[in-house]
Design a protein around this motif. Sequence first.
Motif, PDB file in Angstrom:
ATOM      1  N   LEU A  23       0.861  -1.275  -0.010  1.00  0.00           N
ATOM      2  CA  LEU A  23       0.029   0.085  -0.097  1.00  0.00           C
ATOM      3  C   LEU A  23       0.648   1.324   0.104  1.00  0.00           C
ATOM      4  N   LYS A  24       2.011   1.073   0.373  1.00  0.00           N
ATOM      5  CA  LYS A  24       2.702   2.262   0.526  1.00  0.00           C
ATOM      6  C   LYS A  24       3.059   3.556  -0.516  1.00  0.00           C
ATOM      7  N   GLU A  25       2.896   2.964  -1.753  1.00  0.00           N
ATOM      8  CA  GLU A  25       3.002   3.778  -2.997  1.00  0.00           C
ATOM      9  C   GLU A  25       1.600   4.176  -3.429  1.00  0.00           C
ATOM     10  N   ALA A  26       0.529   3.611  -2.391  1.00  0.00           N
ATOM     11  CA  ALA A  26      -0.699   4.201  -2.941  1.00  0.00           C
ATOM     12  C   ALA A  26      -1.166   5.718  -3.187  1.00  0.00           C
ATOM     13  N   THR A  27      -1.708   6.131  -4.203  1.00  0.00           N
ATOM     14  CA  THR A  27      -2.309   7.567  -4.303  1.00  0.00           C
ATOM     15  C   THR A  27      -3.692   7.565  -4.952  1.00  0.00           C
ATOM     16  N   SER A  67      -8.464   4.605   1.120  1.00  0.00           N
ATOM     17  CA  SER A  67      -8.203   5.042   2.751  1.00  0.00           C
ATOM     18  C   SER A  67      -6.657   5.646   3.029  1.00  0.00           C
ATOM     19  N   PHE A  68      -5.803   4.875   2.318  1.00  0.00           N
ATOM     20  CA  PHE A  68      -4.406   5.219   2.469  1.00  0.00           C
ATOM     21  C   PHE A  68      -3.914   6.522   1.767  1.00  0.00           C
ATOM     22  N   SER A  69      -4.687   6.745   0.673  1.00  0.00           N
ATOM     23  CA  SER A  69      -4.381   7.954  -0.096  1.00  0.00           C
ATOM     24  C   SER A  69      -4.845   9.011   0.433  1.00  0.00           C
ATOM     25  N   ILE A  70      -6.141   8.969   1.256  1.00  0.00           N
ATOM     26  CA  ILE A  70      -6.528  10.160   2.094  1.00  0.00           C
ATOM     27  C   ILE A  70      -5.864  10.559   3.115  1.00  0.00           C
ATOM     28  N   ALA A  71      -5.344   9.489   3.902  1.00  0.00           N
ATOM     29  CA  ALA A  71      -4.310   9.682   5.104  1.00  0.00           C
ATOM     30  C   ALA A  71      -3.308  10.207   4.638  1.00  0.00           C
ATOM     31  N   LYS A  72      -2.608   9.975   3.351  1.00  0.00           N
ATOM     32  CA  LYS A  72      -1.326  10.605   2.865  1.00  0.00           C
ATOM     33  C   LYS A  72      -1.615  12.063   2.602  1.00  0.00           C
ATOM     34  N   ALA A  73      -2.914  12.376   1.779  1.00  0.00           N
ATOM     35  CA  ALA A  73      -3.087  13.754   1.407  1.00  0.00           C
ATOM     36  C   ALA A  73      -3.384  14.490   2.457  1.00  0.00           C
ATOM     37  N   LEU A  74      -4.114  14.176   3.496  1.00  0.00           N
ATOM     38  CA  LEU A  74      -4.149  14.882   4.756  1.00  0.00           C
ATOM     39  C   LEU A  74      -2.984  15.383   5.380  1.00  0.00           C
ATOM     40  N   GLN A  75      -2.220  14.269   5.514  1.00  0.00           N
ATOM     41  CA  GLN A  75      -0.655  14.578   6.282  1.00  0.00           C
ATOM     42  C   GLN A  75      -0.060  15.670   5.345  1.00  0.00           C
TER      43      GLN A  75
END
Length: 269
Positions: free
Chosen positions: A88-92, A137-145
């Motif tokens: 998941l680490k590269e998910a956007t 969900s991961f993409s949301i977390a990264k975008a908000l960070q």
Amino acid sequence: MRSVRKIANMTTDFNGKVIKKYLCEGCGNEVTVIRAKMLFGPKKGEWFEGKKGCDCEVYEIVRKEQEQAKAARLKRIFDENSLINPALKEATFENFEPNEFGQALQKAKRYVEEFDLGKPKNLFFQGSFGTGKSHLSFSIAKALQEKGYSTIFISTPKLLTKIRTTYGKSEMNEEQIINALADADLVVFDDIGAEGEISGWPIQKLFEVIDQRAGKHNIYTTNLSSSEFEVSKDLRRIFSRMMMDAEPIIMNGTDFRKKQFLKKVKENV
């Protein structure tokens, strides 16, 4: 007339002339604008204007350093507390591929755009395997960070395992883990139900963690159907918390991982 430049500790002892004084809107200091001659160098004798007293450049440097420190702190919070499957680490948002779930993608992007700490809202991704729930969900977390919020993405089976390890020798205790989750602006609870148990300590602990996030921003993903959450009292309690202030996003469809695998098999036949 040359452009105004900043001059430190300038006086009018060298044929300089004070042109004006004003209060800087940026730093609030009194600024003195001086017209003077260059005293040395290839432009010696030429007139220029300079100013002293303005600290805007200093404040801008400090502001950028503070922003960089905050970004580093948020990344550290995410990296140290998140429990993420490597895939998941590269998910956007940009590399989200299941085209049949375009509406889910738009809802995920809108969640980021409308994120407001004063108006808690949850997302509830529910559906079959391999449809991209965790990816979004991961993409949301990264975008908000990246927008300056503290976020944690955590696989619930890995979370329960991590809490179990604190009962022996561990660098973190259970309270520290739960406090980290409680303090984050957003927590993603990924793959709820994958722990495989419907009662006992795992479900009770999961309920405790989710319950202490009530009134905050959360995202839940699960492969369980609504009827599967009804098989035990403990699951019903968790399901009730997950539905609070939540927008459901149903993602039932083709397993994207299986689809990609079968495509590779076909290419090699």
